[in-house]
Design an enzyme around this catalytic site. Structure first.
Site, PDB file in Angstrom:
ATOM      1  N   CYS A 112       6.000   0.491  -6.034  1.00 15.44           N
ATOM      2  CA  CYS A 112       6.276   1.570  -5.079  1.00 15.44           C
ATOM      3  C   CYS A 112       7.591   2.251  -5.439  1.00 15.44           C
ATOM      4  O   CYS A 112       8.668   1.748  -5.111  1.00 15.44           O
ATOM      5  CB  CYS A 112       6.334   1.028  -3.650  1.00 15.44           C
ATOM      6  SG  CYS A 112       6.646   2.288  -2.409  1.00 15.44           S
ATOM      7  N   CYS A 172       9.541   3.337  -2.315  1.00 18.17           N
ATOM      8  CA  CYS A 172      10.225   2.237  -1.623  1.00 18.17           C
ATOM      9  C   CYS A 172      11.492   1.817  -2.357  1.00 18.17           C
ATOM     10  O   CYS A 172      12.545   1.641  -1.742  1.00 18.17           O
ATOM     11  CB  CYS A 172       9.301   1.028  -1.498  1.00 18.17           C
ATOM     12  SG  CYS A 172       7.708   1.375  -0.751  1.00 18.17           S
ATOM     13  N   ASP A 173      11.386   1.606  -3.658  1.00 17.10           N
ATOM     14  CA  ASP A 173      12.452   0.953  -4.404  1.00 17.10           C
ATOM     15  C   ASP A 173      13.213   1.860  -5.354  1.00 17.10           C
ATOM     16  O   ASP A 173      14.134   1.408  -6.030  1.00 17.10           O
ATOM     17  CB  ASP A 173      11.860  -0.214  -5.224  1.00 17.10           C
ATOM     18  CG  ASP A 173      11.154  -1.226  -4.341  1.00 17.10           C
ATOM     19  OD1 ASP A 173      11.537  -1.320  -3.163  1.00 17.10           O
ATOM     20  OD2 ASP A 173      10.230  -1.904  -4.816  1.00 17.10           O
TER      21      ASP A 173
END
Length: 692
Positions: free
Chosen positions: A444, A447-448
């Site tokens: 992701c 996300c990261d």
């Protein structure tokens, strides 16, 4: 207000008002100012359930306040709105904050907004949770592990209740008079007060250590203690951090301090009073902003509550598993048909929730983000009567009617079940990939991605998801390399052209990944990090080869002071001593806490192993409902006994839990991995099982 007006009647216009201003004009203005001040004083804000820390200075003040003033444990959640697990754990985190109200303090840091704190704390994955007590970091871990959050919080609350005590001057005087009269004659009130001040003003761990020392010296005898006075909510005059004073201060001394530092109303000039109004209005605006951000995690749509449901022949009419566009579309149609559907899925929202670029290919949607579009879909379904059970579905039994849907917290009977679980992330299956998930290998980018700002990153794949992730990462990363096994992208032309034209993105054609290699790192209490070998032992580092900047960054992360130390050799000594001290065995009185933490970590690993095994069983399409149920029960039994848990790799899981067919989709997809938003495997028409 009456006191202010009475004072004004006793003052001549020449003394009170400024040049050219008469008493007739001044009194109404003063009355208005005083009324506003009175209203602001009366409107005291309460502590938010979960505090949103927006700046690094606020972060430092927040920790200092609860270390020196309240002595309460502090739990901090580092999150991002685009992170699925972060959104999934948020409601549980808020429930814990309500459960431990006045016993622990919960806060959150949005790494996309407060980047300085996230960088300073070296946050490398999300969600990450930190635990502080008396200003010292006691634990840190990554992952949406609610059991471990609960266990660690309970441990720190117990320790805080034990050590958060106060020895009063009267109690210390009485103790010396009874057990050491000779010494009592030598020590006057000033010396006793100096002892208490050195132990810490207002009580805390210093007073606890004082009591321990006196017990040891006087054969188990110690002065009487009382619980440390923790400032109450909405109180006046807190020490240290007025802004971070989630729990105010309320004693007479605090009021005296407050009155001495703030302008006296009946002596203040109009300018001073207006300045005070401006300051207090700013404080009120900050409190309102906190209250608003505190409610961010509270859904604006109805949540499933079994007691409030009207069942038809003892069961729900329809349960929808999955909360992506497919599941929510089904929810809208079912709700409009009067079926009152239950949407069962974590608060992640499917693949669209993690989309890091604007949605461009959905009819009627122009320049909207994925999370916003999912949210609007949820509101639309709720408008017609759908309710949401925001938990992971762990089992579906269709062997008899009504069907049984089990989640982490509930069991729902349903006459019909719609499965809209979408697709799953497609992993390569290369050596080292499993071990480094969450520590450098991610599926992701939204996300990261921020965690790798100004670093070189790699995206593997050639589809739309890979193109979108490469464009997202190019915003913050130093460079992006796209590895693709073919000589042309299979992505849409628009996205492919954007990637090829981007100056920070380089494409490596006809390339596959053979393995992933990296380092294991352990975060010590206090924030220092050490490298671990494969067997878990600490690798001895050569600090002398590090640059001065790197040494200072390591010391800063651990909160180690190096004031006045300029030479590299001396900095190396400071760092080496700090690491040695952090690795030293715990003292006897703290051994129980260490064992409890180790037990909690072991339980957490078993739970993760069980979750992985259950996920593999549910993904195995060759199993019947009864066979799935039996295998899940066996997995739970072995997890409880510690046998084969946690599984070390997907291969070991397959040999114990799933058939060869069940694991083949993950391994076969390895040559065409796209580590961004999950996507369906073209080799198989079956979904990967993400939403359920």
């Amino acid at each position: 207000v009456l006191r202010v007006l009475a004072c004004r009647r006793c003052v001549t216009p020449g003394v009170f008002v400024g040049a050219g201003e008469g008493l007739g004009m001044a009194v109404p203005r003063i009355l208005a100012v005083a009324l506003v001040l009175a209203a602001l004083v009366a409107d005291a804000g309460a502590r938010p359930t979960v505090r949103n820390i927006k700046t690094h200075s606020e972060f430092n003040k927040f920790l200092k306040h609860h270390a020196e003033v309240t002595g309460l444990p502090v739990v901090i959640d580092y999150f991002s709105d685009g992170c699925g697990p972060c959104r999934m754990v948020a409601p549980h985190y808020k429930k814990m904050a309500e459960q431990f109200k006045d016993k622990a303090v919960f806060a959150k840091v949005d790494i996309n907004f407060n980047r300085e704190t996230a960088s300073h704390q070296m946050i490398s994955s999300m969600p990450t949770f930190q635990f502080y007590l008396f200003g010292k970091k006691r634990d840190q871990f990554s992952g949406a592990d609610t059991n471990r959050i609960m266990s660690m919080t309970q441990q720190l609350v117990r320790e805080a209740e034990t050590k958060n005590i106060e020895v009063t001057l009267e109690a210390l005087q009485a103790f010396y008079k009874e057990h050491a009269p000779d010494k009592a004659a030598e020590m006057d009130e000033k010396k006793l007060q100096d002892i208490l001040t050195k132990a810490g003003k207002g009580g805390g761990p210093g007073h606890y250590q004082l009591v321990k020392a006196l017990k040891k010296k006087y054969d188990g005898k110690a002065p009487k203690t009382r619980a440390r006075a923790v400032p109450t909510e909405g109180g006046a005059g807190t020490k240290g951090d007025g802004k971070a004073g989630d729990a105010g201060g309320g004693g007479s001394k605090a009021k005296a301090d407050s009155s001495s530092s703030k302008p006296n109303l009946h002596l203040a000039t109009v300018e001073q009073m207006e300045a005070e109004i401006k300051r207090r209005r700013e404080e009120e605006e900050e409190k309102k902003a906190e209250a608003e951000t505190d409610d961010d995690d509270t859904p604006k749509f109805p949540i499933y509550v079994a007691e409030n449901r009207t069942l038809i022949r003892g069961a729900e009419q329809v349960v929808i598993i999955g909360s992506g566009p497919a599941g929510l579309s089904a929810a809208v149609y079912a709700a409009r048909a009067g079926l009152h559907p239950v949407v069962a899925a974590p608060a992640i929202g499917g693949q669209l929730q993690g989309k890091g670029v604007d949605v461009e290919n959905y009819p009627g949607v122009n320049m909207s983000t994925g999370p916003n579009l999912v949210y609007e879909m949820q509101l639309q379904a709720a408008q017609f009567g759908a309710v949401f059970e925001q938990e992971m579905v762990t089992m579906l039994d269709v062997s008899q009617r009504p069907f049984t849907v089990k989640t982490n917290d509930s069991t729902i009977l349903a006459h019909s079940v719609i499965i809209a679980t979408g697709a799953d992330s497609r992993w390569l299956g290369a050596p080292g990939e499993w071990e480094h998930r969450g520590g450098g290998v991610s599926s992701c980018a939204t996300c990261d991605g921020f965690l790798y700002s100004d670093k070189h990153v790699v995206v593997v794949g050639g589809g739309d998801a890979a193109m979108e992730d490469a464009l997202v990462l190019a915003r913050t990363s130093a460079s992006v390399k796209v590895l693709h096994r073919r000589d042309a992208f299979r992505a849409s032309k628009v996205l492919a052209d954007r990637v090829l034209a981007h100056p920070k993105i380089e494409v490596m054609w006809d390339t596959t990944v053979e393995s992933f290699e990296g380092k294991k790192v352990r975060v010590l209490p206090g924030g220092l990090t050490v490298e671990l070998a494969e067997d878990g032992s600490v690798v001895e580092e050569n600090f002398a080869r590090m640059r001065v900047k790197e040494i200072k960054e390591r010391l800063d992360a651990g909160g180690i002071s190096y004031a006045g130390v300029k030479e590299k050799d001396e900095l190396v000594k400071v760092l080496r001593a700090a690491v040695a001290e952090a690795l030293a065995p715990a003292v006897a009185d703290e051994g129980g806490g260490e064992l409890a933490a180790a037990a909690a970590e072991e339980a957490s690993e078993r739970e993760h192993g069980l979750n992985r095994a259950v996920a593999l069983i549910m993904r195995d399409q060759s199993l019947s409902g009864k066979e799935r149920f039996e295998r899940i029960q066996r997995a739970k039994a072995e997890a409880a006994s510690g046998t084969n848990f946690p599984p070390k790799s997907p291969t070991e899981q397959q040999t114990g839990w799933g058939s060869a067919a069940g694991g083949s989709a993950a391994s076969n997809a390895g040559t065409a991995l796209s580590p961004g938003s999950p996507q369906r495997s073209p080799e198989s028409p079956l979904p990967g099982g993400g939403g359920g």
